[in-house]
Design a protein around this motif. Structure first.
Motif, PDB file in Angstrom:
ATOM      1  N   ALA A  70      32.905  26.246  29.136  1.00 42.91           N
ATOM      2  CA  ALA A  70      33.636  26.335  30.404  1.00 42.91           C
ATOM      3  C   ALA A  70      35.124  26.081  30.207  1.00 42.91           C
ATOM      4  N   GLY A  71      35.460  25.181  29.322  1.00 38.36           N
ATOM      5  CA  GLY A  71      36.867  24.861  29.105  1.00 38.36           C
ATOM      6  C   GLY A  71      37.590  25.829  28.196  1.00 38.36           C
ATOM      7  N   VAL A  72      36.877  26.449  27.270  1.00 36.51           N
ATOM      8  CA  VAL A  72      37.549  27.342  26.328  1.00 36.51           C
ATOM      9  C   VAL A  72      37.902  28.683  26.972  1.00 36.51           C
ATOM     10  N   TRP A  73      37.261  29.027  28.072  1.00 30.59           N
ATOM     11  CA  TRP A  73      37.518  30.319  28.707  1.00 30.59           C
ATOM     12  C   TRP A  73      38.991  30.536  29.068  1.00 30.59           C
ATOM     13  N   PRO A  74      39.697  29.562  29.692  1.00 27.90           N
ATOM     14  CA  PRO A  74      41.101  29.844  30.053  1.00 27.90           C
ATOM     15  C   PRO A  74      42.039  30.019  28.862  1.00 27.90           C
ATOM     16  N   ILE A  75      41.709  29.457  27.712  1.00 28.99           N
ATOM     17  CA  ILE A  75      42.617  29.550  26.566  1.00 28.99           C
ATOM     18  C   ILE A  75      42.076  30.449  25.462  1.00 28.99           C
ATOM     19  N   SER A  76      41.048  31.235  25.767  1.00 29.93           N
ATOM     20  CA  SER A  76      40.416  32.041  24.724  1.00 29.93           C
ATOM     21  C   SER A  76      41.255  33.223  24.276  1.00 29.93           C
ATOM     22  N   GLY A  77      42.212  33.621  25.065  1.00 26.66           N
ATOM     23  CA  GLY A  77      43.142  34.665  24.632  1.00 26.66           C
ATOM     24  C   GLY A  77      42.680  36.077  24.894  1.00 26.66           C
ATOM     25  N   GLY A  78      41.713  36.261  25.763  1.00 29.78           N
ATOM     26  CA  GLY A  78      41.288  37.617  26.092  1.00 29.78           C
ATOM     27  C   GLY A  78      42.345  38.323  26.933  1.00 29.78           C
ATOM     28  N   SER A  79      42.403  39.635  26.806  1.00 25.68           N
ATOM     29  CA  SER A  79      43.370  40.397  27.594  1.00 25.68           C
ATOM     30  C   SER A  79      42.655  41.527  28.308  1.00 25.68           C
ATOM     31  N   GLY A  80      43.289  42.080  29.290  1.00 25.34           N
ATOM     32  CA  GLY A  80      42.699  43.179  30.023  1.00 25.34           C
ATOM     33  C   GLY A  80      41.812  42.688  31.144  1.00 25.34           C
ATOM     34  N   GLY A  81      40.797  43.454  31.425  1.00 25.40           N
ATOM     35  CA  GLY A  81      39.895  43.125  32.529  1.00 25.40           C
ATOM     36  C   GLY A  81      38.804  42.155  32.111  1.00 25.40           C
ATOM     37  N   PHE A  82      37.683  42.306  32.788  1.00 27.47           N
ATOM     38  CA  PHE A  82      36.555  41.411  32.546  1.00 27.47           C
ATOM     39  C   PHE A  82      36.031  41.526  31.121  1.00 27.47           C
ATOM     40  N   GLY A  83      35.955  42.744  30.613  1.00 25.15           N
ATOM     41  CA  GLY A  83      35.462  42.960  29.244  1.00 25.15           C
ATOM     42  C   GLY A  83      36.345  42.299  28.202  1.00 25.15           C
ATOM     43  N   GLY A  84      37.649  42.389  28.388  1.00 28.18           N
ATOM     44  CA  GLY A  84      38.577  41.747  27.456  1.00 28.18           C
ATOM     45  C   GLY A  84      38.480  40.239  27.498  1.00 28.18           C
ATOM     46  N   GLN A  85      38.336  39.687  28.705  1.00 31.00           N
ATOM     47  CA  GLN A  85      38.175  38.238  28.836  1.00 31.00           C
ATOM     48  C   GLN A  85      36.865  37.776  28.194  1.00 31.00           C
ATOM     49  N   LEU A  86      35.809  38.542  28.404  1.00 32.81           N
ATOM     50  CA  LEU A  86      34.514  38.201  27.824  1.00 32.81           C
ATOM     51  C   LEU A  86      34.557  38.258  26.298  1.00 32.81           C
ATOM     52  N   MET A  87      35.207  39.269  25.748  1.00 31.50           N
ATOM     53  CA  MET A  87      35.333  39.372  24.291  1.00 31.50           C
ATOM     54  C   MET A  87      36.174  38.237  23.718  1.00 31.50           C
ATOM     55  N   GLY A  88      37.222  37.835  24.440  1.00 34.35           N
ATOM     56  CA  GLY A  88      38.012  36.691  24.002  1.00 34.35           C
ATOM     57  C   GLY A  88      37.195  35.414  23.989  1.00 34.35           C
ATOM     58  N   LEU A  89      36.368  35.239  25.010  1.00 30.25           N
ATOM     59  CA  LEU A  89      35.505  34.056  25.085  1.00 30.25           C
ATOM     60  C   LEU A  89      34.484  34.052  23.960  1.00 30.25           C
TER      61      LEU A  89
END
Length: 129
Positions: A70-89
């Motif tokens: 839960a905490g790593v999600w904001p700093i995971s560095g994903g870009s773009g939409g939902f898919g990019g955020q998910l891949m960063g996580l």
């Protein structure tokens, strides 16, 4: 050190809230360093395992990895939409799994030791004064 007695849910909420705050601190002060995040995860895992009620000791090693994610999600560095955020996580979780395992191990060891001490105290014969 304070001795609060958190329920299982309270321990999970404490860990999640703490890790989101740690992520904010890492984002502001350390340029989203996942190393610092992982390093600060260890004391949060230990505090969660120390502060949970004896009846809810099993929840500490379960809630701590959820808090890490839960905490790593904001700093995971994903870009773009939902898919990019998910891949960063997913990338952050896979690349820093060592911190995740170490914190979970810390919480599990503390829970096991606390449970052993509780069982040992229960088995001691009581002296009548």
């Amino acid at each position: 050190m304070p001795r609060p007695r958190l329920t299982g849910l309270g321990g999970g909420l404490f860990a999640c809230t703490s890790m989101v705050l740690v992520a904010g601190i890492c984002w502001l002060l350390f340029d989203s360093s996942l190393f610092v995040y992982g390093l600060l995860f260890l004391p949060v895992a230990a505090a969660t395992a120390l502060w949970v009620r004896p009846a809810d000791l099993i929840t500490a090693p379960i809630g701590v990895p959820i808090a890490f994610a839960a905490g790593v999600w904001p700093i995971s560095g994903g870009s773009g939409g939902f898919g990019g955020q998910l891949m960063g996580l997913v990338s952050a979780l896979s690349l820093h799994a060592g911190w995740l395992y170490a914190g979970t191990l810390v919480a599990a060891l503390i829970a096991v030791v606390r449970k052993a001490v509780l069982i040992g105290r229960r088995r001691l014969p009581r002296r009548v004064a």
